[in-house]
Design a protein around this motif. Structure first.
Motif, PDB file in Angstrom:
ATOM      1  N   TYR A   1      -6.220   1.764   7.803  1.00 19.18           N
ATOM      2  CA  TYR A   1      -6.675   2.289   6.126  1.00 19.18           C
ATOM      3  C   TYR A   1      -8.290   1.500   6.133  1.00 19.18           C
ATOM      4  N   GLY A   2      -8.800   2.747   6.270  1.00 14.78           N
ATOM      5  CA  GLY A   2     -10.827   2.570   5.950  1.00 14.78           C
ATOM      6  C   GLY A   2     -10.230   3.669   7.942  1.00 14.78           C
ATOM      7  N   PHE A   3     -11.008   5.061   7.291  1.00  9.72           N
ATOM      8  CA  PHE A   3     -11.476   4.930   8.432  1.00  9.72           C
ATOM      9  C   PHE A   3     -13.223   4.999   8.860  1.00  9.72           C
ATOM     10  N   GLY A   4     -13.793   4.805   9.124  1.00 11.01           N
ATOM     11  CA  GLY A   4     -15.355   3.992   9.522  1.00 11.01           C
ATOM     12  C   GLY A   4     -15.521   3.800  11.669  1.00 11.01           C
TER      13      GLY A   4
ATOM     14  N   MET B   1     -13.553  -9.604   1.432  1.00 10.36           N
ATOM     15  CA  MET B   1     -12.969  -8.107   0.544  1.00 10.36           C
ATOM     16  C   MET B   1     -12.234  -8.665  -0.472  1.00 10.36           C
ATOM     17  N   SER B   2     -12.872  -7.566  -1.639  1.00 12.82           N
ATOM     18  CA  SER B   2     -12.513  -7.673  -3.179  1.00 12.82           C
ATOM     19  C   SER B   2     -11.184  -8.841  -3.197  1.00 12.82           C
TER      20      SER B   2
ATOM     21  N   ILE C   1      -6.950  -9.404  -4.605  1.00 15.21           N
ATOM     22  CA  ILE C   1      -6.169  -9.797  -3.535  1.00 15.21           C
ATOM     23  C   ILE C   1      -5.548  -9.672  -5.073  1.00 15.21           C
ATOM     24  N   PRO C   2      -4.908  -7.731  -5.688  1.00 14.01           N
ATOM     25  CA  PRO C   2      -4.008  -8.199  -7.097  1.00 14.01           C
ATOM     26  C   PRO C   2      -3.032  -8.911  -6.406  1.00 14.01           C
ATOM     27  N   SER C   3      -2.610  -9.456  -7.503  1.00 14.58           N
ATOM     28  CA  SER C   3      -1.018 -10.047  -7.572  1.00 14.58           C
ATOM     29  C   SER C   3      -0.142  -8.352  -7.306  1.00 14.58           C
ATOM     30  N   PHE C   4       1.253  -9.288  -6.773  1.00 10.92           N
ATOM     31  CA  PHE C   4       2.151  -8.014  -6.307  1.00 10.92           C
ATOM     32  C   PHE C   4       3.489  -8.574  -5.913  1.00 10.92           C
ATOM     33  N   PRO C   5       4.493  -7.576  -6.308  1.00  5.89           N
ATOM     34  CA  PRO C   5       5.898  -8.066  -7.191  1.00  5.89           C
ATOM     35  C   PRO C   5       6.366  -8.553  -4.984  1.00  5.89           C
ATOM     36  N   TYR C   6       6.646  -9.795  -5.014  1.00  4.46           N
ATOM     37  CA  TYR C   6       7.368 -11.033  -3.789  1.00  4.46           C
ATOM     38  C   TYR C   6       8.203  -9.759  -3.012  1.00  4.46           C
TER      39      TYR C   6
ATOM     40  N   VAL D   1     -11.495  -3.832   0.850  1.00  4.93           N
ATOM     41  CA  VAL D   1     -10.498  -3.484  -0.414  1.00  4.93           C
ATOM     42  C   VAL D   1      -9.048  -4.467  -0.353  1.00  4.93           C
ATOM     43  N   GLY D   2      -9.143  -5.463  -1.663  1.00  8.50           N
ATOM     44  CA  GLY D   2      -8.343  -5.902  -1.905  1.00  8.50           C
ATOM     45  C   GLY D   2      -6.767  -5.847  -1.963  1.00  8.50           C
ATOM     46  N   GLU D   3      -7.079  -4.021  -3.346  1.00  8.21           N
ATOM     47  CA  GLU D   3      -6.133  -3.488  -3.974  1.00  8.21           C
ATOM     48  C   GLU D   3      -5.044  -2.804  -2.847  1.00  8.21           C
TER      49      GLU D   3
END
Length: 367
Positions: free
Chosen positions: A208-211, A295-296, A298-303, A271-273
Motif C-alpha cells: 500500500y503506497g507504491f513509492g 502515520m495519520s 487510525i480510524p476505529s474499525f470492527p473487531y 495514511v491511517g485509513e
C-alpha cells in the motif's frame, strides 16, 4: 558528533593489510582535512514548516575517534525528512541537516578506524548510534534502543557536500549500483526489507503506497518468487504502471479490493485509513505491517477485521544486521532503482514534489 559506545561492534572487517593501511593513513588525512579552509554547502532545517536554508561552512568537518568524514556523492530524499520539515516529528533544539540515505567516499578518518581506508565507498543509514548497553541492544534489537540517535534528526545528515558518521554504523555498497541508485537502498530499501521480513513466508503480498520503498521491495519479492499486488493513490496511473513494469501481478487504487486474498500487506503510505483496508484484504492468520515512522490517526474499525488471528504490527528503524543482510540481497538481485535527480540546492523542490506525490520511484539529491 556521535558519542562513543563502551561496547564496540566491529562489522565487515577487512584484511590485516587493509587495517594497517587504514591506521597508517588516518592521522595524516585528518590533519590535512583539518587544515583545509575549503567552503562547502549544506541545506538545513531551522524550524518546522519552514523551507530548508542553504548554509556555507568554512572548514571541512574533522572526524572524531571512530568516525568517518564522507564526501557525499548522493543522498536520497525520504518521507521521514518531509515529516521533520512539516513538524510531524519533533525537531531538536538546534538546526539540523536532514538526510539519511547517504552514499559517498571516505575523505578522512578519525583515530581507531580500522575497517575502511580513504577512498572507500560507503553508505550511511538512519541509525547513527546506539548505546550497546541496554536490554534492547544486548538482545539484538538496537533499533529499539531508547538512547539511539538518528542520522538527519539528532545527527547532521546528507543534504550536504560532506557528512560525518560513526564508522561502526555505515555499510559497504554493492558495486553494481551508482551512487544515485544506491542512495534509496539506505532507507527505502532497508526499512522495506525489515517490514518484508516480518511477513514470514507470505506468498501473496500487498503493498500500500507504491513509492521509493515499495518499488524496491516489490522487486525483491518477485526475485524470491512471491506474488505482488500494488495499491496506489486513487488515479495514480504512473505508479500503477511502474508497479506492473516491476512485476506486480495487479495494480490498482487503494479503494479497490485485490483479485486474490492476501497473505500479508505492507503499508508504506502514512495514511491511517489504510489499516482497516489492509486488514480486510488479508486472510485469517495474515499480517499487516505499518512501515512508516509517522502515520495519520487510525480510524476505529470492527473487531471482526482483526479477529481470525490476524496480526497488526509496526516497524521501527533498523539494525546493522538488517543492513548487512539487505546489502547482500541487493548485490544478488538485479534491482532497477527508479530515481528523480535534484541538485542539492533544489532540496526544497524535491520535498515539495514528494509531498505532492509527483516523484516516480525515489528522489535523490546530487551535490
Amino acid at each position: 558528533m556521535c558519542p562513543s559506545s563502551p561496547i564496540a561492534t566491529t562489522r565487515g572487517a577487512g584484511s590485516s593489510s587493509s587495517a594497517k593501511l587504514a591506521k597508517s593513513r588516518a592521522v595524516p588525512q585528518v590533519a590535512a582535512e583539518a587544515a583545509s579552509t575549503q567552503r562547502w554547502r549544506a541545506m538545513q532545517i531551522e524550524g518546522a514548516g519552514r523551507p530548508l536554508q542553504r548554509v556555507l561552512r568554512d572548514r571541512l568537518p574533522v572526524p572524531a575517534e571512530g568516525q568517518l568524514c564522507i564526501k557525499v556523492g548522493a543522498c536520497g530524499v525520504c518521507r521521514t525528512d518531509l515529516h521533520l520539515v512539516d513538524g510531524e516529528l519533533p525537531l531538536p533544539n538546534h538546526p539540523v541537516v536532514p538526510g539519511h540515505e547517504i552514499v559517498g567516499r571516505v575523505s578522512a578518518m578519525g583515530e581507531g578506524v580500522t575497517d575502511f581506508v580513504v577512498g572507500d565507498r560507503v553508505g550511511v543509514p538512519w541509525l547513527a548510534w546506539s548505546c550497546g548497553r541496554c536490554a534492547q541492544c544486548r538482545g539484538g534489537r538496537e533499533n529499539l534502543c531508547p538512547h539511539a540517535r538518528f542520522t538527519g534528526w539528532q545527527v547532521d545528515g546528507g543534504y550536504a557536500e560532506y557528512a560525518v558518521a560513526d564508522a561502526r554504523y555505515v555499510f559497504r555498497i554493492p558495486d553494481r549500483y551508482s551512487d544515485e541508485e544506491a542512495a534509496p537502498l539506505l532507507c527505502a530499501g532497508l526499512i522495506g526489507w525489515r517490514a518484508y521480513n516480518l511477513t514470514g513466508r507470505a506468498r501473496r503480498l500487498g503493498l500500500y503506497g507504491f513509492g521509493a520503498a515499495a518499488h524496491l521491495i516489490a522487486q525483491v519479492a518477485r526475485f524470491q518468487g512471491r506474488e505482488v499486488y500494488a495499491f496506489t493513490r486513487i488515479g495514480d496511473e504512473p505508479a500503477q504502471t511502474l508497479a506492473r513494469e516491476l512485476g506486480a501481478l495487479w495494480a490498482g487504487s487503494s479503494d479497490h479490493a485485490p483479485p486474490a486474498v492476501l497473505d500479508a500487506a505492507l503499508i508504506f503510505a502514512p495514511v491511517g485509513e489504510l489499516v482497516p483496508t489492509a486488514l480486510s484484504a488479508v486472510r485469517p492468520g495474515g499480517t499487516v505491517v505499518c512501515a512508516g515512522i509517522h502515520m495519520s490517526d487510525i480510524p476505529s474499525f470492527p473487531y471482526a477485521l482483526l479477529w481470525g488471528e490476524r496480526k497488526l504490527m509496526s516497524v521501527a528503524n533498523l539494525t546493522r544486521a538488517d543492513g548487512d543482510t539487505f546489502m547482500r540481497v541487493a548485490a544478488e538481485a538485479p534491482l532497477v532503482v527508479h530515481t528523480q535527480r535534484y541538485a542539492l540546492a533544489d532540496a526544497n523542490q524535491a520535498l515539495d514534489d514528494l509531498r505532492a506525490g509527483h516523484v516516480r520511484g525515489a528522489a535523490v539529491l546530487v551535490p
